[in-house]
Design a protein around this motif. Sequence first.
Motif, PDB file in Angstrom:
ATOM      1  N   THR A 270       0.849  -1.181   0.000  1.00 51.62           N
ATOM      2  CA  THR A 270       0.000   0.000   0.000  1.00 51.62           C
ATOM      3  C   THR A 270       0.883   1.228   0.000  1.00 51.62           C
ATOM      4  OG1 THR A 270      -1.688   1.246   1.239  1.00 51.62           O
ATOM      5  CG2 THR A 270      -0.154  -0.088   2.518  1.00 51.62           C
ATOM      6  N   SER A 271       0.362   2.322  -0.512  1.00 52.57           N
ATOM      7  CA  SER A 271       1.126   3.562  -0.535  1.00 52.57           C
ATOM      8  C   SER A 271       1.068   4.299   0.796  1.00 52.57           C
ATOM      9  CB  SER A 271       0.588   4.477  -1.648  1.00 52.57           C
ATOM     10  OG  SER A 271      -0.754   4.842  -1.388  1.00 52.57           O
ATOM     11  N   SER A 272       0.293   3.812   1.750  1.00 54.64           N
ATOM     12  CA  SER A 272       0.128   4.493   3.032  1.00 54.64           C
ATOM     13  C   SER A 272       1.384   4.404   3.886  1.00 54.64           C
ATOM     14  CB  SER A 272      -1.031   3.886   3.820  1.00 54.64           C
ATOM     15  OG  SER A 272      -2.248   4.017   3.148  1.00 54.64           O
TER      16      SER A 272
ATOM     17  N   ASP B 274      -5.395  -2.677   4.687  1.00 54.85           N
ATOM     18  CA  ASP B 274      -5.608  -1.353   4.108  1.00 54.85           C
ATOM     19  C   ASP B 274      -7.083  -1.154   3.783  1.00 54.85           C
ATOM     20  OD1 ASP B 274      -5.986  -1.359   0.858  1.00 54.85           O
ATOM     21  OD2 ASP B 274      -5.003  -3.165   1.604  1.00 54.85           O
TER      22      ASP B 274
ATOM     23  N   ALA C 192      -8.470   0.181   1.244  1.00 56.09           N
ATOM     24  CA  ALA C 192      -8.868   0.089  -0.157  1.00 56.09           C
ATOM     25  C   ALA C 192      -9.302  -1.315  -0.545  1.00 56.09           C
ATOM     26  CB  ALA C 192      -7.719   0.543  -1.056  1.00 56.09           C
TER      27      ALA C 192
ATOM     28  N   VAL D  22      -3.903   7.038   1.754  1.00 57.09           N
ATOM     29  CA  VAL D  22      -3.588   6.257   0.559  1.00 57.09           C
ATOM     30  C   VAL D  22      -3.263   7.260  -0.542  1.00 57.09           C
ATOM     31  CG1 VAL D  22      -4.822   4.164   1.160  1.00 57.09           C
ATOM     32  CG2 VAL D  22      -6.056   5.999   0.040  1.00 57.09           C
TER      33      VAL D  22
ATOM     34  N   GLU E  22      -5.978   3.965  -5.620  1.00 59.12           N
ATOM     35  CA  GLU E  22      -6.307   3.434  -4.292  1.00 59.12           C
ATOM     36  C   GLU E  22      -7.456   4.207  -3.656  1.00 59.12           C
ATOM     37  OE1 GLU E  22      -2.582   1.673  -1.964  1.00 59.12           O
ATOM     38  OE2 GLU E  22      -2.163   3.630  -2.837  1.00 59.12           O
ATOM     39  N   GLN E  23      -7.485   5.517  -3.851  1.00 57.12           N
ATOM     40  CA  GLN E  23      -8.574   6.308  -3.286  1.00 57.12           C
ATOM     41  C   GLN E  23      -9.907   5.940  -3.927  1.00 57.12           C
ATOM     42  OE1 GLN E  23      -6.877  10.220  -3.876  1.00 57.12           O
ATOM     43  NE2 GLN E  23      -5.885  10.210  -1.867  1.00 57.12           N
TER      44      GLN E  23
ATOM     45  N   CYS F 275     -11.036   2.893  -2.274  1.00 56.06           N
ATOM     46  CA  CYS F 275     -11.617   3.128  -0.952  1.00 56.06           C
ATOM     47  C   CYS F 275     -13.119   3.378  -1.067  1.00 56.06           C
ATOM     48  CB  CYS F 275     -10.945   4.319  -0.279  1.00 56.06           C
ATOM     49  SG  CYS F 275      -9.288   4.002   0.356  1.00 56.06           S
TER      50      CYS F 275
END
Length: 253
Positions: free
Chosen positions: A4-6, A95, A97, A119, A124-125, A128
């Motif tokens: 994940t990009s988080s 995550d 998403a 995110v 990814e958004q 979500c």
Amino acid sequence: MLMTSSDLWDEDTAARYDETSAEMFTPDLLDSTVDFLARLAGDGPALEFAIGTGRVAVPLAARGVHVSGIELSQPMVDQLRRKVSAAEVPVAVGDMATTTVAGEYFSLVYVVWNSIGNVRTQDEQVECFRNAARHLAPGGRFVIELWIPGIRRMPPGQSAVPFSISDRHVGFDTYDMVTQQGTSHHYRRLDDGSTRYGASNFRYIWPAECDLMARLAGLELEQRVADWHGAPFTSDSESHISVWRKPPTTPAS
């Protein structure tokens, strides 16, 4: 391993999270948040994306709403467990998403305090929003609390906007206007006089972009206000609370 990009909140950050976020626990803010969400949940269950240490979930559950959560950081869940048991507020670690909570459909899915920006890709958004829609019962609602990027306060050539200035904390956001990527920078003065620096990364989203993401997920905008008290949303608003609804019935294809 989940990708994940988080940013991932570690044990040290999780242990200090409630203390460093004390302004978000004030009764006026927290009570109005819980009132708003409890009204939308009604008699149904609620699901919080990025539940964290339970700042909102714990008092919402105390109102009689059955609250579940999704949280990327196990250390944050460990802090939540100091407040309530897994039986009281179950949490799936993953995550927001792609992680799913099996077994029931929710009347309310919500994500607060700008957390959808954690995110940091548009894809990814979008997911979500789609994940929220998957969890919602027909007629259920998805709520986000999100700030309006302060970029219009930046003169030409400036890339940072302060959001907190006090004798204990200085915070500012830096923005990349091309990629919609940003970083929140925090400088905190500790009791011993030393200073601690921390940063978190995000991708900012405009309200209109949120509405398009919601449309892609099959959700319809129902309400947008400036704060949890329901103040009108205007061009001068610095944040928004947006509510999208899943249609009561799915049209035949």
